[in-house]
Write an enzyme that holds these catalytic residues in place. Structure first.
Site, short mmCIF file in Angstrom:
data_model
loop_
_atom_site.label_atom_id
_atom_site.label_comp_id
_atom_site.label_asym_id
_atom_site.label_seq_id
_atom_site.Cartn_x
_atom_site.Cartn_y
_atom_site.Cartn_z
N LYS A 39 -5.82 -7.08 -4.49
CA LYS A 39 -5.67 -5.62 -4.44
C LYS A 39 -5.35 -5.24 -2.99
O LYS A 39 -6.20 -5.27 -2.12
CB LYS A 39 -6.97 -4.94 -4.90
CG LYS A 39 -6.86 -3.43 -4.93
CD LYS A 39 -7.78 -2.87 -3.85
CE LYS A 39 -7.56 -1.41 -3.59
NZ LYS A 39 -6.55 -1.10 -2.59
N GLU A 82 -14.34 -10.23 6.15
CA GLU A 82 -13.71 -10.14 7.48
C GLU A 82 -13.72 -8.66 7.83
O GLU A 82 -12.91 -7.89 7.32
CB GLU A 82 -12.27 -10.67 7.43
CG GLU A 82 -12.14 -12.14 7.14
CD GLU A 82 -12.51 -13.02 8.33
OE1 GLU A 82 -12.63 -12.49 9.45
OE2 GLU A 82 -12.70 -14.22 8.14
N TRP A 104 -4.60 -2.31 5.46
CA TRP A 104 -3.21 -1.92 5.73
C TRP A 104 -2.70 -2.42 7.08
O TRP A 104 -1.52 -2.37 7.34
CB TRP A 104 -3.07 -0.39 5.69
CG TRP A 104 -4.10 0.30 6.54
CD1 TRP A 104 -5.29 0.82 6.11
CD2 TRP A 104 -4.07 0.49 7.96
NE1 TRP A 104 -6.00 1.32 7.17
CE2 TRP A 104 -5.27 1.14 8.33
CE3 TRP A 104 -3.15 0.20 8.97
CZ2 TRP A 104 -5.57 1.49 9.64
CZ3 TRP A 104 -3.45 0.53 10.29
CH2 TRP A 104 -4.65 1.17 10.60
N GLU A 161 -15.17 1.32 16.71
CA GLU A 161 -13.75 0.96 16.75
C GLU A 161 -12.92 2.24 16.86
O GLU A 161 -13.06 3.12 16.02
CB GLU A 161 -13.33 0.32 15.43
CG GLU A 161 -13.63 -1.13 15.26
CD GLU A 161 -13.01 -1.63 13.94
OE1 GLU A 161 -12.15 -2.51 14.00
OE2 GLU A 161 -13.41 -1.16 12.87
N CYS A 171 -8.21 -5.57 14.36
CA CYS A 171 -9.65 -5.82 14.39
C CYS A 171 -10.08 -6.61 15.62
O CYS A 171 -11.23 -6.53 16.03
CB CYS A 171 -10.07 -6.56 13.13
SG CYS A 171 -9.09 -8.04 12.86
P1 NAP Z 1 -11.02 -0.12 4.58
O1 NAP Z 1 -11.00 1.34 4.50
O2 NAP Z 1 -12.32 -0.82 4.52
O3 NAP Z 1 -10.05 -0.64 3.41
C1 NAP Z 1 -9.79 -2.00 3.22
C2 NAP Z 1 -9.51 -2.25 1.76
O4 NAP Z 1 -10.67 -1.93 1.01
C3 NAP Z 1 -8.38 -1.42 1.17
O5 NAP Z 1 -7.68 -2.19 0.22
C4 NAP Z 1 -9.11 -0.27 0.50
O6 NAP Z 1 -8.41 0.28 -0.58
C5 NAP Z 1 -10.34 -0.99 -0.02
N1 NAP Z 1 -11.48 -0.12 -0.25
C6 NAP Z 1 -11.78 1.04 0.35
N2 NAP Z 1 -12.93 1.55 -0.16
C7 NAP Z 1 -13.35 0.68 -1.10
C8 NAP Z 1 -14.46 0.63 -1.98
N3 NAP Z 1 -15.40 1.57 -1.98
N4 NAP Z 1 -14.58 -0.41 -2.82
C9 NAP Z 1 -13.65 -1.39 -2.84
N5 NAP Z 1 -12.57 -1.41 -2.02
C10 NAP Z 1 -12.43 -0.39 -1.16
O7 NAP Z 1 -10.33 -0.66 5.90
P2 NAP Z 1 -8.91 -0.29 6.48
O8 NAP Z 1 -9.00 1.06 7.11
O9 NAP Z 1 -7.85 -0.53 5.44
O10 NAP Z 1 -8.71 -1.44 7.56
C11 NAP Z 1 -9.18 -1.33 8.85
C12 NAP Z 1 -10.48 -2.09 9.03
O11 NAP Z 1 -10.28 -3.45 8.69
C13 NAP Z 1 -10.96 -2.09 10.45
O12 NAP Z 1 -12.35 -1.91 10.48
C14 NAP Z 1 -10.60 -3.48 10.94
O13 NAP Z 1 -11.36 -3.92 12.02
C15 NAP Z 1 -10.79 -4.28 9.71
N6 NAP Z 1 -10.05 -5.55 9.76
C16 NAP Z 1 -10.75 -6.72 9.92
C17 NAP Z 1 -10.08 -7.92 10.00
C18 NAP Z 1 -10.83 -9.22 10.18
O14 NAP Z 1 -10.21 -10.26 10.03
N7 NAP Z 1 -12.11 -9.21 10.47
C19 NAP Z 1 -8.69 -7.94 9.91
C20 NAP Z 1 -8.01 -6.75 9.74
C21 NAP Z 1 -8.71 -5.55 9.66
P3 NAP Z 1 -7.55 1.64 -0.41
O15 NAP Z 1 -6.56 1.37 0.66
O16 NAP Z 1 -6.92 1.78 -1.75
O17 NAP Z 1 -8.52 2.70 -0.08
#
Ligand code: NAP
Length: 489
Positions: free
Chosen positions: A180, A255, A156, A390, A289
């Site tokens: 997704k 990522e 998000w 984080e 991130c």
């Molecule tokens: P997240 O909780 O891991 O969610 C990311 C995506 O994965 C969402 O679409 C989420 O869906 C889905 N998801 C959650 N649980 C899942 C599961 N068990 N199986 C399959 N998909 C699943 O992360 P976030 O809170 O949205 O994003 C923040 C994180 O992203 C931070 O750790 C940040 O550092 C990292 N990030 C990394 C980068 C990079 O380039 N390295 C860039 C941006 C962000 P739902 O929303 O429907 O739960």
């Protein structure tokens, strides 16, 4: 131009050329994190709808992959132009669903579009190779071919750019994709899907499914037609996806999280370093991130540098992202607020002190309780959660160091290895430190290194693979080696 953000995006999923709801009729509410107002409801899809999206992608794939590069370029170029045409509308929509200040949302749309533009250009440069053979009778050809149907799961915090960084290269390489998006920010994704149809991608080349993350991911893993999953999100979810992918030996790009150090040496341009540190730390309210989570300052310039940071942070306007001049919006949800509070409380318990900020603020009536003040915390030690995890909030933990070796040791003291920054005017130190930091992205006197043409990605537990530049496109290609015999007369 007056735009009503409530009418700005489709509320259905894109499967092939159809806009569809969930089979169950279930919906997910999208709320404005600044006010809690309902912005829209989108389908709560599960495995069956995902399978139909994979069907649509698999059906579209043969024709799409057999197009010439020039033919694939045209809708990509058009999508870039449409995103820039609709930049204001898309930015408003993003601010409504995600909370970031409008100026940042405009920046993200341009940044997101730049990946599509780059992909449109790079589609023409996906080269193979001929390799000298060991026999005069043979020739060796190395072909680069599209991976096939690919899936993307995105977070998000950057609702448009985290999609286009995957979608652009995948489409350029000749793959079809099912995306997704995150539950909190599906509207930006659906708006991109609508523009993809307007850009005249053939139906099924781009599909967007919103809904139950586990069910959708399960459908990706269970279908042998899906050849690759590209995920951006937390390291925790990335680990679990890696386990599931191993059952199917599915190709993965990850990522994941980061915990960036930003080092300020005593020979640095302190004004530039403070400006860079604050811009980097406060971008997207610290929910980035690659934002600086551990600011290391050489002792001789510590007071001056932290004072410069403090002055900048105390001037920042906090409020709803859509309000004029706001630089710090709300955190995404109440869990995010609780995490920031818990990290600060843990640090204070273990001896840290607050230099500025340190709690929630209420910019004005009618806003939700999710606005955390720009905060500096001093006296950081390695046993604190804020040093290890984080925080994903507008909190800058600052720590003093004495020597270059100590700074590098502290900077590398993390399971993460996404981005690291440092400021120095010493050219030999610049190269030495850049080489010693165990991170995939280094900002040397630069706190905003991300760009479409460079390889972005992490080492250690920050991920696998790269996005951006030719490397990002290569992730969506398979190498095939053709040994061609019987050449001699
Ligand atoms: P997240 O909780 O891991 O969610 C990311 C995506 O994965 C969402 O679409 C989420 O869906 C889905 N998801 C959650 N649980 C899942 C599961 N068990 N199986 C399959 N998909 C699943 O992360 P976030 O809170 O949205 O994003 C923040 C994180 O992203 C931070 O750790 C940040 O550092 C990292 N990030 C990394 C980068 C990079 O380039 N390295 C860039 C941006 C962000 P739902 O929303 O429907 O739960």
């Amino acid at each position: 131009m007056t735009i009503n953000p409530k009418n700005m995006a489709p509320r259905s999923c894109l499967i092939g050329a159809e806009w569809v709801g969930a089979d169950s009729g279930e919906t997910i509410e999208v709320r404005d994190p600044a006010t809690d107002e309902l912005v829209a409801s989108v389908p709560g899809c599960a495995a069956a709808e995902t399978r139909r999206a994979i069907d649509a992608a698999a059906k579209a794939l043969p024709k799409w992959r057999s197009r010439t590069a020039q033919e694939r370029t045209r809708p990509l170029r058009r999508l870039y132009e449409l995103m820039m045409r609709d930049r204001e509308r898309l930015a408003l929509l993003m601010t409504r669903e995600q909370g970031k200040p409008l100026a940042e949302a405009r920046g993200e749309i341009a940044y997101a579009a730049s990946f599509i533009e780059w992909a449109a250009e790079e589609a023409k440069r996906i080269y193979g190779l001929t390799v000298p053979a060991s026999s005069p009778d043979k020739r060796i050809l190395v072909l680069r071919q599209p991976v096939g149907v690919c899936a993307a799961i995105t977070p998000w915090n950057f609702p448009a750019a985290m999609i286009t960084r995957k979608l652009g290269p995948a489409l350029a390489a000749g793959c079809a994709m099912v995306v997704k998006p995150a539950e909190q920010t599906p509207l930006s994704a659906l708006a991109l899907g609508e523009l993809a149809l307007e850009a005249e991608f053939p139906p099924g080349v781009v599909n967007i499914v919103t809904g139950d993350a586990k069910a959708i991911a399960g459908a990706f893993f269970d279908d042998p037609r899906v050849r690759k999953l590209s995920f951006t999100g937390s390291t925790e979810v990335g680990r679990s996806l890696m386990k599931s992918a191993s059952d199917h030996v599915m190709r993965l790009s990850l990522e994941l999280g980061g915990h960036a150090p930003l080092i300020v040496f005593d020979d640095a341009d302190l004004e530039a370093a403070a400006a860079g540190a604050v811009a980097n730390k406060m971008r997207n309210m610290g929910q980035t991130c690659i934002c600086a989570n551990r600011i290391l300052v050489q002792r001789g310039v510590y007071d001056e540098f932290v004072g410069l940071m403090q002055r900048r942070m105390e001037r920042m306007k906090v409020g709803a992202g859509s309000e004029q001049g706001v630089e710090v919006g709300p955190l995404i949800d109440d869990d995010a607020v609780e995490k920031v509070k818990a990290h600060v409380a843990d640090a204070l318990d273990k001896g840290a002190t607050v230099r500025t900020g340190g709690g929630l603020v209420k910019p004005h009536k009618g806003l939700a309780n999710r606005f955390y003040a720009p905060t500096i915390i001093e006296g950081i030690t390695s046993d604190m959660r804020i040093w290890r995890e984080e925080t994903f909030g507008p909190v800058a933990p600052v720590r003093a160091f004495d020597t270059e070796d100590e700074a590098i040791k502290l900077a590398n003291d993390s399971i993460y290895g996404l981005a690291a920054y440092f400021y120095t005017r010493d050219a030999s130190r610049l190269m030495r430190v850049a080489e010693a930091l165990e991170y995939g992205v280094i900002g040397a006197n630069d706190a905003a290194p991300s760009t479409a043409q460079a390889p972005f990605g992490g080492v250690k537990q920050s991920g696998v693979g790269r996005e951006g530049g030719r490397w990002g496109v290569e992730e969506y290609t398979e190498l095939k080696f053709v040994s061609w015999g019987g050449v001699s007369k």
